[in-house]
Write a protein that holds these residues in place. Structure first.
Motif, PDB file in Angstrom:
ATOM      1  N   SER A 327       0.831  -1.212   0.000  1.00  0.00           N
ATOM      2  CA  SER A 327       0.000   0.000   0.000  1.00  0.00           C
ATOM      3  C   SER A 327       0.862   1.257   0.000  1.00  0.00           C
ATOM      4  O   SER A 327       0.522   2.255  -0.647  1.00  0.00           O
ATOM      5  CB  SER A 327      -0.900   0.054   1.239  1.00  0.00           C
ATOM      6  N   THR A 328       1.974   1.206   0.738  1.00  0.00           N
ATOM      7  CA  THR A 328       2.848   2.384   0.836  1.00  0.00           C
ATOM      8  C   THR A 328       3.334   2.824  -0.545  1.00  0.00           C
ATOM      9  O   THR A 328       3.403   4.020  -0.838  1.00  0.00           O
ATOM     10  CB  THR A 328       4.073   2.052   1.725  1.00  0.00           C
ATOM     11  N   ILE A 329       3.646   1.842  -1.387  1.00  0.00           N
ATOM     12  CA  ILE A 329       4.259   2.164  -2.683  1.00  0.00           C
ATOM     13  C   ILE A 329       3.238   2.201  -3.819  1.00  0.00           C
ATOM     14  O   ILE A 329       3.600   2.110  -4.985  1.00  0.00           O
ATOM     15  CB  ILE A 329       5.410   1.181  -3.010  1.00  0.00           C
ATOM     16  N   ALA A 330       1.965   2.372  -3.464  1.00  0.00           N
ATOM     17  CA  ALA A 330       0.920   2.430  -4.492  1.00  0.00           C
ATOM     18  C   ALA A 330       1.043   3.698  -5.338  1.00  0.00           C
ATOM     19  O   ALA A 330       0.514   3.748  -6.454  1.00  0.00           O
ATOM     20  CB  ALA A 330      -0.454   2.361  -3.845  1.00  0.00           C
ATOM     21  N   ARG A 331       1.692   4.734  -4.793  1.00  0.00           N
ATOM     22  CA  ARG A 331       1.846   5.993  -5.533  1.00  0.00           C
ATOM     23  C   ARG A 331       3.070   6.757  -5.006  1.00  0.00           C
ATOM     24  O   ARG A 331       3.639   6.389  -3.989  1.00  0.00           O
ATOM     25  CB  ARG A 331       0.586   6.846  -5.378  1.00  0.00           C
ATOM     26  N   ASP A 332       3.424   7.821  -5.704  1.00  0.00           N
ATOM     27  CA  ASP A 332       4.480   8.745  -5.243  1.00  0.00           C
ATOM     28  C   ASP A 332       5.765   8.030  -4.814  1.00  0.00           C
ATOM     29  O   ASP A 332       6.344   8.322  -3.766  1.00  0.00           O
ATOM     30  CB  ASP A 332       3.960   9.618  -4.094  1.00  0.00           C
ATOM     31  N   THR A 333       6.188   7.081  -5.631  1.00  0.00           N
ATOM     32  CA  THR A 333       7.340   6.243  -5.302  1.00  0.00           C
ATOM     33  C   THR A 333       8.345   6.261  -6.457  1.00  0.00           C
ATOM     34  O   THR A 333       7.948   6.265  -7.615  1.00  0.00           O
ATOM     35  CB  THR A 333       6.867   4.789  -5.063  1.00  0.00           C
ATOM     36  N   ILE A 334       9.621   6.281  -6.123  1.00  0.00           N
ATOM     37  CA  ILE A 334      10.660   6.087  -7.133  1.00  0.00           C
ATOM     38  C   ILE A 334      11.146   4.640  -7.015  1.00  0.00           C
ATOM     39  O   ILE A 334      11.599   4.223  -5.946  1.00  0.00           O
ATOM     40  CB  ILE A 334      11.843   7.057  -6.942  1.00  0.00           C
ATOM     41  N   PHE A 335      10.989   3.876  -8.079  1.00  0.00           N
ATOM     42  CA  PHE A 335      11.476   2.499  -8.115  1.00  0.00           C
ATOM     43  C   PHE A 335      12.820   2.482  -8.840  1.00  0.00           C
ATOM     44  O   PHE A 335      12.997   3.198  -9.830  1.00  0.00           O
ATOM     45  CB  PHE A 335      10.493   1.600  -8.863  1.00  0.00           C
ATOM     46  N   THR A 336      13.741   1.656  -8.352  1.00  0.00           N
ATOM     47  CA  THR A 336      15.038   1.565  -9.003  1.00  0.00           C
ATOM     48  C   THR A 336      15.358   0.099  -9.298  1.00  0.00           C
ATOM     49  O   THR A 336      15.285  -0.741  -8.391  1.00  0.00           O
ATOM     50  CB  THR A 336      16.132   2.194  -8.105  1.00  0.00           C
ATOM     51  N   ALA A 387       5.363   8.926   5.351  1.00  0.00           N
ATOM     52  CA  ALA A 387       3.984   9.389   5.531  1.00  0.00           C
ATOM     53  C   ALA A 387       3.002   8.594   4.676  1.00  0.00           C
ATOM     54  O   ALA A 387       1.800   8.571   4.972  1.00  0.00           O
ATOM     55  CB  ALA A 387       3.897  10.878   5.195  1.00  0.00           C
ATOM     56  N   ARG A 388       3.461   7.939   3.649  1.00  0.00           N
ATOM     57  CA  ARG A 388       2.584   7.164   2.774  1.00  0.00           C
ATOM     58  C   ARG A 388       2.214   5.798   3.369  1.00  0.00           C
ATOM     59  O   ARG A 388       1.355   5.091   2.849  1.00  0.00           O
ATOM     60  CB  ARG A 388       3.247   6.935   1.407  1.00  0.00           C
ATOM     61  N   CYS A 389       2.901   5.405   4.448  1.00  0.00           N
ATOM     62  CA  CYS A 389       2.704   4.054   4.996  1.00  0.00           C
ATOM     63  C   CYS A 389       1.409   3.992   5.805  1.00  0.00           C
ATOM     64  O   CYS A 389       1.228   4.749   6.760  1.00  0.00           O
ATOM     65  CB  CYS A 389       3.903   3.696   5.871  1.00  0.00           C
ATOM     66  N   PRO A 390       0.490   3.084   5.452  1.00  0.00           N
ATOM     67  CA  PRO A 390      -0.803   3.039   6.149  1.00  0.00           C
ATOM     68  C   PRO A 390      -0.676   2.596   7.608  1.00  0.00           C
ATOM     69  O   PRO A 390      -1.577   2.857   8.397  1.00  0.00           O
ATOM     70  CB  PRO A 390      -1.608   2.015   5.341  1.00  0.00           C
ATOM     71  N   VAL A 391       0.434   1.950   7.979  1.00  0.00           N
ATOM     72  CA  VAL A 391       0.584   1.520   9.374  1.00  0.00           C
ATOM     73  C   VAL A 391       1.687   2.313  10.086  1.00  0.00           C
ATOM     74  O   VAL A 391       2.256   1.858  11.081  1.00  0.00           O
ATOM     75  CB  VAL A 391       0.845  -0.010   9.494  1.00  0.00           C
ATOM     76  N   ILE A 392       1.948   3.527   9.586  1.00  0.00           N
ATOM     77  CA  ILE A 392       2.944   4.353  10.274  1.00  0.00           C
ATOM     78  C   ILE A 392       2.380   4.719  11.650  1.00  0.00           C
ATOM     79  O   ILE A 392       1.180   4.985  11.788  1.00  0.00           O
ATOM     80  CB  ILE A 392       3.306   5.606   9.437  1.00  0.00           C
ATOM     81  N   ASP A 393       3.212   4.674  12.678  1.00  0.00           N
ATOM     82  CA  ASP A 393       2.749   4.991  14.034  1.00  0.00           C
ATOM     83  C   ASP A 393       2.545   6.493  14.177  1.00  0.00           C
ATOM     84  O   ASP A 393       3.297   7.282  13.601  1.00  0.00           O
ATOM     85  CB  ASP A 393       3.787   4.506  15.057  1.00  0.00           C
ATOM     86  N   ARG A 394       1.549   6.887  14.988  1.00  0.00           N
ATOM     87  CA  ARG A 394       1.305   8.329  15.099  1.00  0.00           C
ATOM     88  C   ARG A 394       2.480   9.028  15.784  1.00  0.00           C
ATOM     89  O   ARG A 394       2.663  10.229  15.660  1.00  0.00           O
ATOM     90  CB  ARG A 394      -0.022   8.629  15.788  1.00  0.00           C
ATOM     91  N   GLN A 395       3.329   8.285  16.505  1.00  0.00           N
ATOM     92  CA  GLN A 395       4.478   8.910  17.177  1.00  0.00           C
ATOM     93  C   GLN A 395       5.770   8.802  16.371  1.00  0.00           C
ATOM     94  O   GLN A 395       6.853   9.051  16.905  1.00  0.00           O
ATOM     95  CB  GLN A 395       4.700   8.237  18.528  1.00  0.00           C
ATOM     96  N   TRP A 396       5.663   8.422  15.074  1.00  0.00           N
ATOM     97  CA  TRP A 396       6.902   8.086  14.353  1.00  0.00           C
ATOM     98  C   TRP A 396       7.877   9.254  14.253  1.00  0.00           C
ATOM     99  O   TRP A 396       9.087   9.044  14.220  1.00  0.00           O
ATOM    100  CB  TRP A 396       6.592   7.527  12.956  1.00  0.00           C
ATOM    101  N   ASP A 397       7.345  10.507  14.243  1.00  0.00           N
ATOM    102  CA  ASP A 397       8.280  11.646  14.181  1.00  0.00           C
ATOM    103  C   ASP A 397       8.250  12.471  15.469  1.00  0.00           C
ATOM    104  O   ASP A 397       8.538  13.665  15.460  1.00  0.00           O
ATOM    105  CB  ASP A 397       8.038  12.501  12.931  1.00  0.00           C
ATOM    106  N   ASP A 398       7.948  11.784  16.573  1.00  0.00           N
ATOM    107  CA  ASP A 398       7.977  12.424  17.885  1.00  0.00           C
ATOM    108  C   ASP A 398       9.409  12.885  18.210  1.00  0.00           C
ATOM    109  O   ASP A 398      10.367  12.160  17.968  1.00  0.00           O
ATOM    110  CB  ASP A 398       7.508  11.403  18.926  1.00  0.00           C
TER     111      ASP A 398
END
Ligand code: GTP
Ligand code: SPV
Ligand code: MN
Length: 616
Positions: A327-336, A387-398
C-alpha cells in the motif's frame, strides 16, 4: 541568490563549486514544485521513466548502470587520524592523503551539470537528537530521493540559522559532461576501483564519488546516520544503530516498543510493517532501517528514527509478505532496477506468482520466464516517504522518541541458531549481538550466501573500532541499569535438510513477538539453557500452524555440536579485534563453551548458566 547568510556554509559551497566546475547551482527548498521539476527534468533526459498515471500515480522507474547496483564495501573508508581507531573491520586511509586524492578526483567532476545544495535534518527538526547535514550533489536522482528519505529543504536550513553546525556531505557521480557530449541514463564511474565512499569522523565530513546508488549516494543514510553518527554517539553517550523501530499492541491493549537489528536485506522492513496473523495484535511502524537511541530523563532508553522515508528491497515484497509496504508504494514512489510491465507498471520476483507477459527487465531488455537472469535486480528498491505508509505509528516523528522495552538481534542462519532466544542479561545480550552471523545478501556488491560475522548488523556501518563499539554497548548497559531493555535473538531463516524454511515467517512472526512480550511481563514462559532462555515446552503459540515434524526440535532446541563449532568461530572472530575486544566478551564465549560441555546443556542446571538481571 543563496537562501542563507551562513558564512561557513557559503564558503564551503563556493569552494566545492570552484573545485567541481558545475554549470549551475541550485539550492533545494524541499517544495513539491521543486520535486516535480526535478523528476520532470529527469524524465525528459531519460534518467527516469514515468509510470502509468492511473496504475502508479506520481511514480517513476530508474535503471542504474549495471556496475552501480548496491553498496560497495571495498571502496568505503573510515579516515580517522589513527589507523587503529578505524579497526580491523573497516578500510582505513590517511585523512590528509585521502583529502588530496579526493580533491584530485572531484576537480572538474561536475562540468556541464547542476550542483544541488541539499539541506537536511536526520531526525525531526527540533528533536533533541537531530543532526543537520548539507549534501552537495550533481545527481538530480539523489536530490529527489533525499526529499523522500530525509527532513529536507528550507526548514532544515532555517534550523541551521546563521552559524549552526552542519555535517558537510560531498557527492559527485564523477561523470562530467564536456560541451557537445551526450549524457547517459545513469551517469556514474563504472570502474569500482575509482569509486570512493569516504568518512572523516574527526571533522566530521563525508565525501562520496562515482556511485549514484542508495547508501553510496544518499549520504544522510548509512554515511551520516550510521558511520558518522555511531562515532558521535560513542563520544556523546548515545547509540546509532541499524535497527527498525516498531510499536506492538497486545489484545489486552498493552503497548510495547521494540527495535530490531538485522543485517541488510534480512527482514527489517517486513518486521517493521508486520501484519499479525494472531487476532487482536497490531503492529505500527516507526522506522525500518536506522534507530538513534538515547537515555531519557527517566533513565529509560528511547528510540528516534532519523529518516523520513523507506529505501526498501522490492523483490519478495508482495501482498502476502508485506501488505503494508504494497500500500505504501501504491503511488508517489521512485522504483530503481525493478522490471517494467507492458502497461507502464512495475514488477519484481515474488510480487505475483506468475510474471505478467511482456516484461522489460531492469536493464531495459525484453524478459520472459525463460530468461537466464531475474527481471528485477535482487537489490532493486523502492524509495517512498514514510507518511505514505498506512501503518505508520502516530508517534513516528515524535521529538523525544519512544521508550524501548526490548531489543532484537537476528541474522540469516540456515542452521544452529534457534527461532528465538532471550539473553540472560544485558551483558549476555551484548554477547549475542556481538556474535551475530549472517549470510551475505545482494545489498552489497560481492558474493551472496556467504556466512560472515556481522556484529549488531553493523559490520559495514560502524564508524570506528568494532572492539570499542562493543565496549560502548557494555557501558550503555551499565548506565541503563535496571532500565535496560530485554535482549532477544531471532532467526526466521532456519532451513531443513532439503533447504526449505522451517518457520513460515512474515505475519506469523507475531507469535515470537507474543512470547517476547510474555517474557517482558515476567510470565514464566522461558527455560534457562546453555545458550540462553528458550521458550518452555508449549510456551510458543503455534496454534493453527502446521509445522513440519522436525520443526519444533530444530527451531527451539539446541544443536550442541553446531553450537560447539559456533563457539570456535566466535573465538576466531573475537581474536581479529585484538586487545580492543572487551575481555568480558571473550570470557562469555569461554563460559558458553563450558556450559555446552556440561552433561545436559538443554536444562537449567547446565554448568551454571547465569541467571539474574534481565532473566526470564
Ligand atoms: P536493508 O534495507 O537492506 O537494511 O534490509 P531490510 O532488513 O530492511 O530488508 P528487507 O526487510 O527488505 O528484507 C527482505 C528479505 O528478507 C527478503 O528476501 C524477504 O523475503 C526476507 N524476509 C523477511 N522476513 C522474512 C521472514 O519472516 N521469513 C523469511 N524466510 N524471509 C523473510
Ligand atoms: C542496506 O544495505 O542496509 C540498506 C540499503 O539499507 S543502502 O541504503 O543502499 O545501504
Ligand atoms: Mn539497511
Amino acid at each position: 541568490m543563496p537562501p542563507t547568510t551562513h558564512a561557513r556554509l557559503l564558503r564551503w559551497v563556493d569552494d566545492m563549486a570552484t573545485l567541481c566546475q558545475p554549470s549551475a547551482i541550485h539550492w533545494c527548498d524541499g517544495s513539491e514544485e521543486e520535486y516535480r521539476a526535478l523528476t520532470a527534468g529527469m524524465v525528459s533526459q531519460g534518467m527516469l521513466i514515468a509510470l502509468d498515471e492511473r496504475k502508479r500515480p506520481g511514480s517513476f522507474l530508474a535503471r542504474t548502470h549495471p556496475s552501480d547496483v548496491a553498496r560497495l564495501e571495498e571502496r568505503t573508508f573510515i579516515c580517522s587520524a589513527n589507523a587503529e581507531d578505524a579497526g580491523p573491520t573497516n578500510n582505513w586511509a590517511d585523512p590528509v592523503q585521502m583529502k588530496a586524492t579526493l580533491r584530485g578526483v572531484f576537480a572538474g567532476a561536475m562540468q556541464g551539470r547542476t550542483l544541488y545544495v541539499i539541506p537536511f535534518s536526520m531526525a525531526p527538526i527540533g528533536s533533541v537528537v537531530a543532526k543537520i547535514g548539507i549534501e552537495i550533489t550533481d545527481s538530480p536522482y539523489v536530490a529527489a530521493s533525499m526529499r523522500l528519505m530525509t527532513h529536507m529543504g528550507r526548514p532544515a536550513l532555517e534550523a541551521l540559522g546563521t552559524d549552526g553546525d552542519f555535517i558537510p556531505c560531498m557527492h559527485s557521480l564523477g561523470a562530467p559532461l564536456p560541451p557537445g557530449s551526450r549524457d547517459s541514463s545513469w551517469p556514474c564511474v563504472s570502474d569500482p576501483g575509482k569509486k570512493y565512499i569516504v568518512h572523516f569522523p574527526d571533522d566530521p565530513s563525508i565525501w562520496s564519488f562515482g556511485s549514484g546508488y542508495g547508501g553510496n549516494a544518499l549520504l544522510g543514510k548509512k554515511c551520516l546516520a550510521l558511520r558518522i553518527a555511531s562515532r558521535l554517539a560513542r563520544d556523546e553517550g548515545w547509540m546509532a544503530e541499524h535497527m527498525l523501530i516498531l510499536h506492538l499492541t497486545s489484545p489486552a491493549k498493552r503497548d510495547y516498543y521494540l527495535t530490531a537489528a538485522f543485517p541488510s536485506a534480512c527482514g527489517k522492513t517486513n518486521l517493521a510493517m508486520l501484519e499479525p496473523s494472531l487476532p487482536g495484535w497490531t503492529v505500527r511502524c516507526l522506522g525500518d532501517d536506522i534507530a538513534w537511541l538515547h537515555i531519557g530523563d527517566d533513565g529509560r532508553l528511547y528510540a528516534v528514527n532519523p529518516e523520513a522515508g523507506f529505501f526498501g528491497v522490492a523483490p519478495g515484497t508482495s501482498p502476502r509478505s508485506n501488505p503494508a509496504a504494497i500500500s505504501t508504494i501504491a503511488r508517489d514512489t521512485i522504483f530503481t532496477n525493478v522490471a517494467l510491465t507492458a502497461d507502464g507498471d512495475v514488477w519484481w520476483e515474488g510480487l505475483t506468482e506468475q510474471p505478467p507477459a511482456g516484461l522489460i527487465d531492469w536493464q531495459g531488455r525484453p524478459w520472459s520466464p525463460g530468461s537466464p537472469t531475474p527481471a528485477a535486480h535482487p537489490n532493486a528498491r523502492f524509495t517512498v516517504s514514510a507518511a505514505r505508509c498506512p501503518v505508520i505509528d502516530r508517534q513516528w516523528d515524535d521529538h523525544a522518541g519512544v521508550p524501548i522495552s526490548a531489543i532484537l538481534f537476528g541474522g540469516r542462519r540456515p542452521g544452529v541458531i534457534p527461532l528465538v532466544n532471550q539473553a540472560f542479561s544485558w551483558e549476555h545480550g551484548v554477547f549475542l549481538g556481538a556474535t551475530t552471523g549472517s549470510e551475505t545478501t545482494s545489498a552489497t556488491i560481492g558474493k551472496t550466501g556467504v556466512l560472515r560475522r556481522d556484529p549488531f548488523a553493523m559490520l559495514p556501518f560502524c564508524g570506528y573500532h568494532m572492539g570499542d563499539y562493543l565496549g560502548h554497548w557494555l557501558e550503555m548497559g551499565e548506565r541503563l541499569g535496571r532500565h535496560a531493555p530485554r535482549i532477544f535473538f531471532v532467526n526466521w531463516f532456519r532451513k531443513n535438510a532439503d533447504g526449505r524454511y522451517l518457520w513460515p515467517g512474515f505475519g506469523e512472526n507475531v507469535r515470537v513477538l507474543k512470547w517476547i512480550t510474555e517474557c517482558i511481563d515476567g510470565r514464566s514462559v522461558a527455560t534457562s539453557t546453555a545458550i540462553g532462555l528458550l521458550p518452555s515446552p508449549g510456551a510458543l503459540d503455534v496454534s493453527g500452524l502446521s509445522l513440519p515434524e522436525e520443526a519444533g526440535r530444530d527451531l527451539t532446541g539446541i544443536d550442541v555440536a553446531g553450537w560447539k563449532r559456533e563457539v570456535t568461530l566466535i573465538a576466531d572472530f573475537f581474536r581479529t579485534l585484538g586487545n580492543r575486544l572487551p575481555p568480558r566478551l571473550a570470557s562469555m564465549d569461554e563460559e558458553l563453551r563450558q556450559r555446552l560441555d556440561a552433561p545436559n546443556p538443554r536444562s537449567a542446571q547446565a554448568g551454571g548458566a547465569p541467571g539474574g538481571a534481565g532473566g526470564g
